[in-house]
Design an enzyme around this catalytic site. Structure first.
Site, short mmCIF file in Angstrom:
data_model
loop_
_atom_site.label_atom_id
_atom_site.label_comp_id
_atom_site.label_asym_id
_atom_site.label_seq_id
_atom_site.Cartn_x
_atom_site.Cartn_y
_atom_site.Cartn_z
N LYS A 7 -50.25 -60.65 -23.99
CA LYS A 7 -49.46 -59.42 -24.01
C LYS A 7 -50.40 -58.23 -23.80
CE LYS A 7 -45.81 -57.10 -26.66
NZ LYS A 7 -44.99 -57.11 -27.89
N GLU A 29 -32.12 -63.26 -37.99
CA GLU A 29 -31.42 -62.41 -38.96
C GLU A 29 -30.52 -63.21 -39.88
OE1 GLU A 29 -32.55 -60.02 -35.40
OE2 GLU A 29 -31.49 -61.93 -35.68
N ARG A 65 -25.82 -59.58 -36.07
CA ARG A 65 -26.05 -60.99 -35.79
C ARG A 65 -25.92 -61.84 -37.06
NH1 ARG A 65 -31.02 -61.78 -31.80
NH2 ARG A 65 -29.45 -62.69 -30.46
#
Length: 645
Positions: free
Chosen positions: A288, A377, A405
Site C-alpha cells: 500500500k 460490524e 450492517r
C-alpha cells in the site's frame, strides 16, 4: 495549478487505447499513472495510498480483459483512482470528491466501467458472483467477472459467505485477493496470519513456482480447452492438498501468491487465468502506497492525508489564529481512557477503525481492554453483547453508516436482551467528501423504533464527555446510543469535569417569542449562530437542545407546545422517521396543534462535498435556519395541525 499526464497516459482515454500499446510499454504507463495520482491528490486531496498499491494490477486488468463487457468490481473503492483515470475520467479527476465533481468511489451512474457501486467493504465477491450467474443464464459464456478484494475486506463475514457460494456455483468468476496486510489500519486476526504463512512458506513458494512452470509449458497463443483446464486443476490439487489451503477447501482454484507490482507477470498470469473456466482466486502481494516512500512507511497516515507537498511530504494544514477545537472522535478516544481508569469494567470495541474512531489511544495504553475485531460490524456488536452479559461496560464504536450492517445484531442480540452496550456512532450526519455511501443520516430512524434503546446526541465536546460518563453509571442498564459528527466541535477547552446527565432530559438554551427551535446534537450550534443573526431582524426565537431523541423530554415539550404555535426542528440526519418525526408524534399523541417545519436531510441520497456545502444544500446551516424562521414569522396567522417538510 495545471497537472498534465505523461506521454503515454495522455494518449489513453479508455482501456481500448491502453490495449493498443505493447506489453513492454506498460511499465511506463504504470509509472506515469502513479505520478499522475500523486500530483492530483497532493493538490486536490482524496484517498491516496490504496490506489498507489494497485497501479500495476489496474493497468493489467484493463489491458487483459475486455472492459466494460468483462465486468470488473472493486471492493470498497479506495483503490479505484487508477481505474477512473483509465476509463474516461482523467480530465475531470481533479474534481474527485468535490461538490458536483466525480465520486471518490466507483458509481454506476457515473460510468459504464463502474459495474457496481461501492463504499462499504466486502461486497465485491457477492456482486461479481451475481453478475457471473446472470451472464451464464443469458448464455454469455465468454464474459469475464473479476472481483478485486483486499485482505482486510476479506475478514468480513459477507466475503466468506460469498466464497462459500462461489465454490459451488460453477460460475465464471475470478477473485483477486490483494494482500497488503492493511485496510485503513493494519489488519488483524487469524486470516492475516494465515496469508502471511502462505506468502512466506518455502513449501508454498515451491508449489507456486511449480504451478507457474506448468502454465509456462502450455502452448503459447492457444486458448485452454475445458479438458486442458480439468487436467490443470487435477495437477494443482495434486500439489496442494485441500487441507493445506483454505480457498481450495472451498472448491476455488487457487493461484499464487505472486508479486502484484510485476506488470509483465500480472499480464501473463491474467491471460492464462482468463481461459480457465469456473471460480478461481489469484493471490497477489502488494505494498500500500507503492512508489511514494512516505506512504509505504506510514500507510495509515497516508490512507487519506489531505493536501501535501509531494516533494517534502509535508501535510498542508490550514492556518488558524486561535486553538482549534478537537475532533469529536479524539474527545471520545481520550475520554474513554479517563473513564476506564475509574471503572475497570469498561472495554472498547471497534470494527477496523481504531484510527478513525480514536480508540487507538486506548489500544496503546490498555491493550487488553480495547479490541479491533477487523471489518466485521456484526461480530463487533454481538461480541459486545457477550461481554455485557458478564458485567462488562462496553463502548462499541462504529461509524453510523457502518452500523447499518449490524442492525439485526443491535436489535436481536442487544436490545431484546436489554444489554447495556454503549453504541458510540461516529460520523453521524453528513460526513462530506465520501458521499452517499458514508453519510450517517439514518441512525436516528433505524434506532428510534427499537424498544429499550436510549438515543442521545451531544451539542458539543463537554456534552459528549458527560453522555459517555452517564452511560456507564450503575443506574443505566439499557442499550445507549451516543451519536456525534465527523470533524471538529466548538470547545477548544473541552476537558471539563464529568457531570451526570439525567436520561431523557433536555435544556433550554434561550427563551424567545412566537417561535421555538428544537435541535438535537451538533446542529444546535448552527441554531445559536442563526439566533445571533436574527437579532438584527428584531426576531428572537426560543432554542431548546433536546439532547435525547429517545426518551424525549416530555416536560420540556409540554412547555414548548403550550407556549409556541410555530416550531422548527433541526437535525443532522434523515427527516423521514428522525428527530422531527418524533416531535410530530409527541404533538399528535398529546393533542397539541402547531405549525411545524422540519429541517434535516431530505428523502434523497445526498452526494459528496464539504460538510458545510451539504448543510447549506439541505437547508439546515445557520443561514438556512434563519431563513426558515423568517419565512414562518412572515405569516402571523395560526395554522392548526399543519406540518411543513
Amino acid at each position: 495549478m495545471e497537472i498534465t499526464a505523461g506521454q503515454l497516459l495522455s494518449q489513453i482515454e479508455y482501456p481500448s487505447d491502453l490495449r493498443k500499446l505493447t506489453k513492454e510499454q506498460l511499465h511506463q504507463v504504470c509509472e506515469e499513472l502513479r505520478h499522475f495520482i500523486i500530483d492530483v491528490v497532493s493538490v486536490h486531496g482524496g484517498h491516496f495510498a490504496a490506489s498507489l498499491g494497485v497501479v500495476e494490477l489496474t493497468v493489467a486488468l484493463h489491458y487483459v480483459f475486455n472492459t466494460p463487457y468483462d465486468q470488473l468490481v472493486w471492493d470498497v473503492g479506495h483503490q479505484a483512482y487508477g481505474h477512473k483515470i483509465l476509463t474516461g475520467r482523467r480530465s475531470v479527476f481533479h474534481t474527485n470528491r468535490k461538490y458536483n465533481g466525480i465520486s471518490g468511489f466507483p458509481k454506476r451512474s457515473e460510468s459504464e466501467y463502474d459495474t457496481f457501486g461501492v463504499g462499504h467493504s466486502s461486497t465485491s465477491i457477492s456482486a461479481a458472483l451475481g453478475m457471473a450467474i446472470a451472464s451464464a443464464n443469458k448464455g454469455e459464456h465468454d464474459r469475464q467477472h473479476i472481483a478485486v478484494i483486499g485482505d482486510g475486506a476479506m475478514t468480513a463475514g459477507m466475503a466468506f459467505e460469498a466464497l462459500n457460494h462461489a465454490g459451488v456455483a460453477n460460475a465464471n468468476v475470478l477473485i483477486i485477493l490483494n494482500d497488503n496486510c492493511m485496510s485503513i489500519d493494519p489488519n488483524v486476526g487469524a486470516l492475516k496470519e494465515y496469508l502471511t504463512d502462505i506468502t512466506t512458506s518455502p513449501t508454498y513458494n515451491k508449489l507456486r513456482d511449480d504451478v507457474w512452470n506448468m502454465l509456462g509449458k502450455l502452448p503459447v497463443g492457444k486458448r485452454f480447452t475445458r479438458d486442458m483446464a480439468s487436467k490443470l486443476e487435477a495437477g494443482l490439487k495434486g500439489m496442494v492438498s485441500k487441507s493445506s489451503n483454505l480457498f481450495e477447501s472451498l472448491q476455488l482454484r487457487y493461484f499464487g501468491p505472486i508479486d502484484g507490482h510485476n506488470i509483465a507477470k500480472l499480464v501473463d498470469t491474467l491471460q492464462d487465468l482468463k481461459d480457465i473456466p469456473g471460480p478461481k482466486l489469484l493471490h497477489i502481494v502488494t505494498t500500500k502506497g507503492k512508489g511514494y516512500a512516505l506512504a509505504e512507511k506510514d500507510q495509515t497516515k497516508w490512507h487519506a492525508p489531505g493536501l501535501f507537498d509531494k516533494i517534502t511530504g509535508e501535510i498542508i494544514k490550514k492556518p488558524f489564529e486561535k486553538p482549534n477545537p478537537p475532533k469529536y472522535q479524539d474527545v471520545f478516544g481520550h475520554t474513554i481512557i479517563e473513564l476506564a481508569e475509574q471503572n475497570d469494567k469498561i472495554m472498547g470495541i471497534t470494527p477496523a477503525m481504531p484510527s478513525g474512531s480514536s480508540l487507538k489511544f486506548m489500544m496503546e495504553k490498555m491493550p487488553q481492554r480495547a479490541i479491533d475485531v477487523g471489518i466485521c460490524e456484526q461480530h463487533a456488536v454481538t461480541l459486545s453483547a457477550g461481554l455485557a452479559t458478564q458485567g462488562m461496560k462496553v463502548y462499541c464504536n462504529v461509524y453510523s453508516s457502518f452500523m447499518q450492517r449490524a442492525y439485526d445484531q443491535a436489535l436481536h442480540d442487544v436490545a431484546i436482551q436489554d444489554l447495556p452496550v454503549v453504541f458510540c456512532l461516529d460520523r453521524a450526519g453528513l460526513v462530506g467528501e465520501d458521499g452517499a455511501t458514508h453519510h450517517g443520516a439514518y441512525d436516528i430512524p433505524y434506532m428510534r423504533c427499537i424498544p429499550n434503546m436510549i438515543i442521545s446526541s451531544p451539542m458539543n465536546e463537554e456534552e459528549l464527555r458527560n453522555l459517555m460518563y452517564t452511560a456507564q453509571l450503575p443506574g443505566n442498564a439499557h442499550p445507549f446510543v451516543i451519536r456525534y459528527p465527523r470533524g471538529e466541535g466548538v470547545m477548544p477547552e473541552w476537558k471539563t469535569p464529568f457531570k451526570a446527565i439525567e436520561v431523557g432530559k433536555g435544556r433550554k438554551i434561550q427563551d424567545g417569542r412566537e417561535l421555538a427551535i428544537l435541535s438535537i446534537g451538533h446542529p444546535g450550534n448552527f441554531v445559536v449562530e442563526a439566533c445571533k443573526e436574527l437579532v438584527n431582524d428584531g426576531l428572537q426565537p426560543a432554542h431548546y437542545d433536546l439532547r435525547f431523541v429517545k426518551p424525549l423530554d416530555a416536560d420540556l415539550l409540554h412547555e414548548v407546545f403550550s407556549k409556541y404555535k410555530k416550531i422548527i426542528t433541526v437535525e443532522d440526519g434523515s427527516i423521514q422517521g428522525g428527530f422531527g418525526s418524533a416531535i410530530l408524534e409527541f404533538m399528535a399523541q398529546n393533542n397539541y396543534m402547531a405549525q411545524v417545519k422540519m429541517l434535516g436531510v431530505p428523502d434523497d441520497f445526498i452526494e459528496h462535498g464539504k460538510p458545510a456545502e451539504l448543510h447549506r444544500l439541505c437547508g439546515y446551516d445557520a443561514q438556512g435556519i434563519a431563513k426558515a424562521v423568517r419565512e414562518m414569522l412572515k405569516n402571523k396567522v395560526t395554522v392548526n395541525a399543519t406540518t411543513t417538510v
